[in-house]
Write a protein that holds these residues in place. Structure first.
Motif, PDB file in Angstrom:
ATOM      1  N   UNK A  22       0.851  -1.187   0.000  1.00 35.83           N
ATOM      2  CA  UNK A  22       0.000   0.000   0.000  1.00 35.83           C
ATOM      3  C   UNK A  22       0.885   1.234   0.000  1.00 35.83           C
ATOM      4  N   UNK A  23       0.374   2.326  -0.550  1.00 38.60           N
ATOM      5  CA  UNK A  23       1.128   3.580  -0.574  1.00 38.60           C
ATOM      6  C   UNK A  23       1.239   4.133   0.845  1.00 38.60           C
ATOM      7  N   UNK A  24       2.457   4.450   1.269  1.00 41.63           N
ATOM      8  CA  UNK A  24       2.682   4.990   2.610  1.00 41.63           C
ATOM      9  C   UNK A  24       3.081   6.459   2.573  1.00 41.63           C
ATOM     10  N   UNK A  25       3.311   6.994   1.380  1.00 46.79           N
ATOM     11  CA  UNK A  25       3.722   8.391   1.221  1.00 46.79           C
ATOM     12  C   UNK A  25       2.801   9.055   0.213  1.00 46.79           C
ATOM     13  N   UNK A  26       2.361  10.281   0.543  1.00 45.16           N
ATOM     14  CA  UNK A  26       1.543  11.048  -0.396  1.00 45.16           C
ATOM     15  C   UNK A  26       2.156  12.423  -0.585  1.00 45.16           C
ATOM     16  N   UNK A  27       2.321  12.800  -1.841  1.00 46.86           N
ATOM     17  CA  UNK A  27       2.814  14.128  -2.174  1.00 46.86           C
ATOM     18  C   UNK A  27       1.611  14.950  -2.601  1.00 46.86           C
ATOM     19  N   UNK A  39      10.806  19.356   3.918  1.00 46.68           N
ATOM     20  CA  UNK A  39      11.695  18.665   4.851  1.00 46.68           C
ATOM     21  C   UNK A  39      10.966  17.589   5.649  1.00 46.68           C
ATOM     22  N   UNK A  40       9.725  17.861   6.021  1.00 46.82           N
ATOM     23  CA  UNK A  40       8.964  16.863   6.785  1.00 46.82           C
ATOM     24  C   UNK A  40       8.713  15.602   5.960  1.00 46.82           C
ATOM     25  N   UNK A  41       8.372  15.777   4.701  1.00 50.06           N
ATOM     26  CA  UNK A  41       8.118  14.629   3.830  1.00 50.06           C
ATOM     27  C   UNK A  41       9.400  13.824   3.627  1.00 50.06           C
ATOM     28  N   UNK A  42      10.517  14.510   3.421  1.00 46.63           N
ATOM     29  CA  UNK A  42      11.796  13.824   3.233  1.00 46.63           C
ATOM     30  C   UNK A  42      12.166  13.037   4.485  1.00 46.63           C
ATOM     31  N   UNK A  43      11.976  13.639   5.662  1.00 49.44           N
ATOM     32  CA  UNK A  43      12.283  12.950   6.918  1.00 49.44           C
ATOM     33  C   UNK A  43      11.390  11.723   7.094  1.00 49.44           C
ATOM     34  N   UNK A  44      10.119  11.850   6.731  1.00 48.88           N
ATOM     35  CA  UNK A  44       9.181  10.728   6.830  1.00 48.88           C
ATOM     36  C   UNK A  44       9.602   9.589   5.897  1.00 48.88           C
ATOM     37  N   UNK A  45       9.902   9.912   4.661  1.00 47.38           N
ATOM     38  CA  UNK A  45      10.302   8.905   3.685  1.00 47.38           C
ATOM     39  C   UNK A  45      11.612   8.245   4.113  1.00 47.38           C
ATOM     40  N   UNK A  71      10.900   5.712   6.866  1.00 49.89           N
ATOM     41  CA  UNK A  71      10.194   4.519   6.371  1.00 49.89           C
ATOM     42  C   UNK A  71      11.140   3.653   5.533  1.00 49.89           C
ATOM     43  N   UNK A  72      11.987   4.283   4.722  1.00 41.97           N
ATOM     44  CA  UNK A  72      12.951   3.518   3.928  1.00 41.97           C
ATOM     45  C   UNK A  72      13.942   2.789   4.833  1.00 41.97           C
ATOM     46  N   UNK A  73      14.285   3.394   5.943  1.00 44.98           N
ATOM     47  CA  UNK A  73      15.217   2.768   6.886  1.00 44.98           C
ATOM     48  C   UNK A  73      14.628   1.471   7.446  1.00 44.98           C
ATOM     49  N   UNK A  74      13.321   1.464   7.662  1.00 43.14           N
ATOM     50  CA  UNK A  74      12.674   0.273   8.222  1.00 43.14           C
ATOM     51  C   UNK A  74      12.287  -0.745   7.163  1.00 43.14           C
ATOM     52  N   UNK A  75      11.756  -0.284   6.043  1.00 43.32           N
ATOM     53  CA  UNK A  75      11.162  -1.203   5.064  1.00 43.32           C
ATOM     54  C   UNK A  75      12.019  -1.480   3.840  1.00 43.32           C
ATOM     55  N   UNK A  76      12.866  -0.570   3.455  1.00 40.60           N
ATOM     56  CA  UNK A  76      13.715  -0.634   2.266  1.00 40.60           C
ATOM     57  C   UNK A  76      12.958  -0.402   0.954  1.00 40.60           C
ATOM     58  N   UNK A  77      11.702  -0.809   0.870  1.00 41.54           N
ATOM     59  CA  UNK A  77      10.912  -0.689  -0.356  1.00 41.54           C
ATOM     60  C   UNK A  77       9.573  -0.054   0.000  1.00 41.54           C
ATOM     61  N   UNK A  81      10.021   3.299  -4.479  1.00 44.36           N
ATOM     62  CA  UNK A  81      11.408   3.630  -4.159  1.00 44.36           C
ATOM     63  C   UNK A  81      12.041   2.488  -3.386  1.00 44.36           C
ATOM     64  N   UNK A  82      13.357   2.321  -3.566  1.00 49.98           N
ATOM     65  CA  UNK A  82      14.105   1.277  -2.874  1.00 49.98           C
ATOM     66  C   UNK A  82      15.436   1.845  -2.402  1.00 49.98           C
TER      67      UNK A  82
END
Length: 103
Positions: free
Chosen positions: A18-23, A30-36, A39-45, A83-84
């Motif tokens: 499921x989509x976890x990020x919305x633009x 900066x908030x969106x970048x920090x969020x992504x 999430x990438x740190x935990x999930x990778x994909x 993204x990966x």
């Protein structure tokens, strides 16, 4: 850099996500970048979506986020993108990519 075989493998894994990020209309801040990044740190994909009221296309948003988070764009279809980012610590990796063949 991902090979086409690795990209295809990741596309298959992302199919059920499921989509976890919305633009949205605020674009990429900066908030969106920090969020992504988190999430990438935990999930990778991850999978993201660009809303209709955004000034960016899905390709533009995916490339901007990938550049800011040190990740790679796997796929962009319509308003969705994938993204990966591979974990630097081998013990924390969740996704093992298919090996590349050396010539």
């Amino acid at each position: 850099m991902l090979t086409s075989k690795q990209r295809a493998y990741l596309r298959g894994l992302a199919n059920g996500l499921d989509a976890v990020v919305q633009v949205g209309k605020d674009g990429i801040g900066d908030n969106l970048i920090a969020q992504v990044d988190g999430v990438l740190e935990k999930r990778e994909l991850i999978k993201g979506t660009v809303l209709e009221n955004s000034l960016l296309s899905a390709r533009e948003a995916a490339e901007a986020i990938a550049a800011a988070t040190n990740s790679e764009v796997v796929q962009v279809i319509g308003a969705k993108f994938v993204l990966f980012r591979i974990q630097q610590n081998k013990d924390k990796r969740k996704i093992e990519l298919p090996k590349t063949r050396k010539k």
